[in-house]
Scaffold this active site. Structure first.
Site, PDB file in Angstrom:
ATOM      1  N   MET A  76       0.858  -1.180   0.000  1.00 47.97           N
ATOM      2  CA  MET A  76       0.000   0.000   0.000  1.00 47.97           C
ATOM      3  C   MET A  76       0.888   1.222   0.000  1.00 47.97           C
ATOM      4  SD  MET A  76      -2.798  -0.750   2.889  1.00 47.97           S
ATOM      5  CE  MET A  76      -4.241   0.098   2.303  1.00 47.97           C
ATOM      6  N   CYS A  77       0.476   2.223  -0.748  1.00 52.59           N
ATOM      7  CA  CYS A  77       1.301   3.427  -0.766  1.00 52.59           C
ATOM      8  C   CYS A  77       0.419   4.641  -0.981  1.00 52.59           C
ATOM      9  CB  CYS A  77       2.341   3.325  -1.871  1.00 52.59           C
ATOM     10  SG  CYS A  77       3.435   4.736  -1.896  1.00 52.59           S
ATOM     11  N   LEU A  78      -0.243   5.079   0.059  1.00 50.60           N
ATOM     12  CA  LEU A  78      -1.048   6.291  -0.089  1.00 50.60           C
ATOM     13  C   LEU A  78      -1.156   6.990   1.254  1.00 50.60           C
ATOM     14  CD1 LEU A  78      -4.839   5.430  -0.357  1.00 50.60           C
ATOM     15  CD2 LEU A  78      -3.107   3.861   0.467  1.00 50.60           C
ATOM     16  N   ARG A  99       2.974   7.450   2.470  1.00 50.84           N
ATOM     17  CA  ARG A  99       3.924   7.984   1.501  1.00 50.84           C
ATOM     18  C   ARG A  99       4.980   8.792   2.232  1.00 50.84           C
ATOM     19  NH1 ARG A  99       1.885   9.151  -3.618  1.00 50.84           N
ATOM     20  NH2 ARG A  99       2.951  11.126  -3.450  1.00 50.84           N
TER      21      ARG A  99
END
Ligand SMILES: [Zn+2]
Ligand SMILES: [Zn+2]
Ligand SMILES: [Zn+2]
Ligand SMILES: [Zn+2]
Ligand SMILES: [Zn+2]
Ligand SMILES: [Zn+2]
Lengths: 517, 153
Positions: B89-91, B95
């Site tokens: 996951m990258c949000l 981040r």
């Protein structure tokens, strides 16, 4: 690198590096002057770039700058604006960076709504008062490391998000060293957008990080300016200025030549790719990447999935295929959907089913377009490969020539023709390589025939010169004149080809079978 | 990893225990405190209801100056979770340019919980799933539930 001079333009573009024409900054430069430095005075005053003819249709005007020059221009601009706004240089620098070095916009906005712009730049209230300082605060617990020692130094900017000095330092050095941030480092406080100013930074970090910070700030200055770009060669320190804008890139391929010897495209920073426009290059590279298993494609053991066209390799005897990408299940024999097969697991007798016929037609079509692609790709890849081989042979030859120098008494100068030949070969192969990507997307019209002739002529000239490197070493000296001739001829053919393609690109005579925008 | 960082992770674990987001259970190993295993129930009423998901939270060496790394060990059909063996996951908070050192893991856990209730298709890692979520919610729901049945029971 003699041939290079032909392509080096010393004219300035209409905008100087700062965007103001009457600048008379003198620059203290400890480095050897960049190639067009001596033209600077002319350049900064000249506003008539369009009157100055370029030598070739494929040349663009550009200037090379050293980091010291960029730094000096930047400082000068900060100083000027600082005196107009009545803000200290640190705050002015933040404001300028905040508005991406658009001086006019900054002054306008500042005059109109001072507080708003200060706030949005992360400077809030009056940036001038109280200089930043460390404090000990009774009962303080650092929200980052959870340390509650009453004796620890703490720091906060105006926003009062206070942390222990160690955490603040660690935060800044992570941002600067690991993440390469500088101009827009925000306060570590949760949700706070205040930008860390250089005075606070000076107080908190050591010399090595300060140096890195300055380097990064200069970087962002260049990054923020549309007409400036760093040379992408590894470890190269120069920046180049060129007036070609993004919107021009369909009419021009702006190859620029850095002081370090690297030729690159000002539009996309990739290696020189004339005659193909940036948009085609992007499409082509993407295509090559997607089709990287090209060799497999052609082999009889692969087919494309009728649904998503990705390549599928048959392993084993079962005809029930499942596409790894889209999970489509189909029959290897007839390309039809597997669900139509019922229970005929091992033998396909549904060759005439409609879904299968359509899929087979599509397959044939895709094979055809694949073969067309391979035709161009193989030639493209071949020149890339050959450029490497040419270089290897040259390096070997050079070694032998050095040995020969000692035995025959030939001077270093006398073997330079080999160097020139090798350079020309590299450059011509680079161009040829891209002519094939260009040709792949080119739709046939009355301009294409000349292009193809030019391509053929250049290719022949290159192969003739390349062959000479295979001659035994002791014959090379006797072939000097012939080699010089062939080198000159290659260079000439390259110029003819590039001139023709550039002129037709400028006047919109090429038609492409893909949309470039 | 510095002792400061270890101290902070310990403290955060305590906070998480005191205020665990609904349907989550944390397996904490003091010998290996930089890797947390999180067991999570699909939120009631969401497309993931009835599923049991295993997640890993890894604290980088630079923690808390860099965000923790989240990965789904159980396959999940979701626009914000990569559809590969990483399940990353990258949000938002996750981040590096959004994360601030005072942010806490418990906020990350809440973010994950909220994303299962309501995916964020505008900041997706799987564009085709995001598209389906926006254009054809029914199909999306069906696929998400299908995957729950297949992988998360
Ligand atoms: Zn601290
Ligand atoms: Zn703050
Ligand atoms: Zn360079
Ligand atoms: Zn380009
Ligand atoms: Zn497929
Ligand atoms: Zn079949």
């Amino acid at each position: 690198m003699d041939s290079d001079d032909d392509f080096n333009s010393s004219q300035m573009s209409d905008e100087d590096i700062m965007g103001d024409q009457d600048s008379d900054v003198s620059v203290e430069d400890g480095l050897p002057p960049a190639q067009s430095m001596d033209q600077d005075d002319v350049g900064f005053e000249s506003q008539d770039k369009d009157i100055m003819p370029s030598k070739h249709a494929f040349d663009v005007d550009f200037t090379v700058y050293s980091p010291q020059q960029i730094q000096a221009y930047q400082d000068k601009q900060i100083e000027d604006v600082s005196s107009i706004l009545g803000q200290p240089p640190e705050a002015t620098a933040i404001l300028l960076r905040h508005l991406r070095w658009n001086k006019e916009r900054l002054i306008d906005q500042y005059m109109e709504k001072t507080e708003d712009i200060l706030e949005s730049a992360g400077l809030g209230e009056t940036a001038q008062t109280h200089p930043p300082r460390l404090e000990k605060v009774a009962g303080f617990v650092c929200d980052i490391c959870c340390e509650d020692d009453a004796n620890q130094d703490t720091f906060a900017m105006k926003c009062e998000h206070r942390f222990c000095v160690d955490c603040y330092k660690q935060y800044l050095s992570t941002k600067i060293k690991d993440e390469g941030e500088a101009a827009r480092i925000r306060c570590p406080g949760d949700g706070c957008n205040r930008v860390v100013d250089s005075k606070s930074l000076d107080l908190l970090v050591g010399e090595d990080i300060k140096d890195r910070y300055q380097v990064l700030l200069t970087r962002t200055y260049v990054d923020d300016k549309e007409n400036l770009r760093w040379c992408p060669a590894p470890n190269c320190i120069y920046a180049l200025q060129c007036g070609v804008k993004d919107k021009d890139l369909l009419q021009i391929v702006p190859t620029v030549h850095c002081e370090c010897g690297h030729d690159f495209c000002f539009g996309c920073s990739l290696n020189d790719h004339q005659p193909a426009p940036c948009a085609l290059v992007k499409k082509w590279l993407k295509k090559c990447e997607d089709d990287s298993e090209t060799a497999n494609w052609i082999s009889a053991n692969t087919k494309e999935c009728p649904k998503c066209n990705s390549t599928i390799e048959k392993n084993g005897g079962c005809n029930h295929m499942t596409c790894r990408k889209c999970r489509n299940e189909f029959c290897w024999m007839c390309m039809g959907v597997w669900s139509e097969h019922g229970t005929s697991w091992y033998n396909c007798n549904r060759f005439e089913e409609k879904s299968g016929t359509e899929a087979r037609d599509a397959q044939a079509k895709s094979r055809q377009s694949l073969e067309r692609y391979l035709h161009y790709y193989n030639r493209y890849a071949n020149h890339e490969q050959s450029a490497k081989l040419d270089k290897d042979i040259y390096l070997k030859t050079e070694k032998k020539m050095t040995a020969l120098q000692t035995t025959t008494g030939m001077s270093w100068i006398e073997v330079q023709f080999l160097d020139a030949a090798s350079q020309a070969l590299q450059q011509c192969r680079q161009t040829l390589k891209w002519t094939y990507a260009f040709a792949y997307y080119l739709a046939r019209n009355n301009a294409t025939e000349i292009f193809e002739d030019n391509q053929k002529d250049l290719e022949m000239a290159v192969e003739n010169l390349s062959e000479m490197f295979e001659k035994p070493i002791d014959q090379l000296q006797g072939l000097k004149v012939e080699m010089l001739d062939k080198t000159a001829y290659c260079t000439k053919r390259r110029i003819i080809l590039l001139d023709d393609t550039a002129e037709n690109l400028k006047s919109g005579n090429w038609e492409f079978n893909v949309s470039l925008s | 990893m510095s002792t400061g960082a270890k101290k902070r992770i310990m403290k955060e674990y305590g906070e998480c225990m005191a205020d665990t987001p609904p349907g989550m259970k944390i397996n904490f190993d003091e010998q290996n405190m930089t890797e947390w295993e999180v067991l999570m129930d699909g939120p009631d009423g969401s497309s993931y209801a009835g599923g049991h998901f295993k997640l890993k939270i890894t604290f980088p060496n630079e923690y808390p100056f860099k965000p923790p790394v989240v990965s789904f060990k159980t396959k999940i059909y979701h626009p914000n979770v990569s559809n590969d063996d990483k399940g990353s996951m990258c949000l938002g908070l996750l981040r590096p340019d959004e994360w601030k050192p005072p942010n806490k893991v418990v906020a990350v856990l809440r973010l994950i919980h909220n994303l299962l209730v309501e995916p964020n298709p505008d900041d997706s890692i799987e564009p085709s799933i995001a598209n389906e979520y926006k254009e054809n919610r029914k199909e999306f729901d069906k696929n998400a539930k299908d995957w729950v049945k297949r992988y998360a029971k």
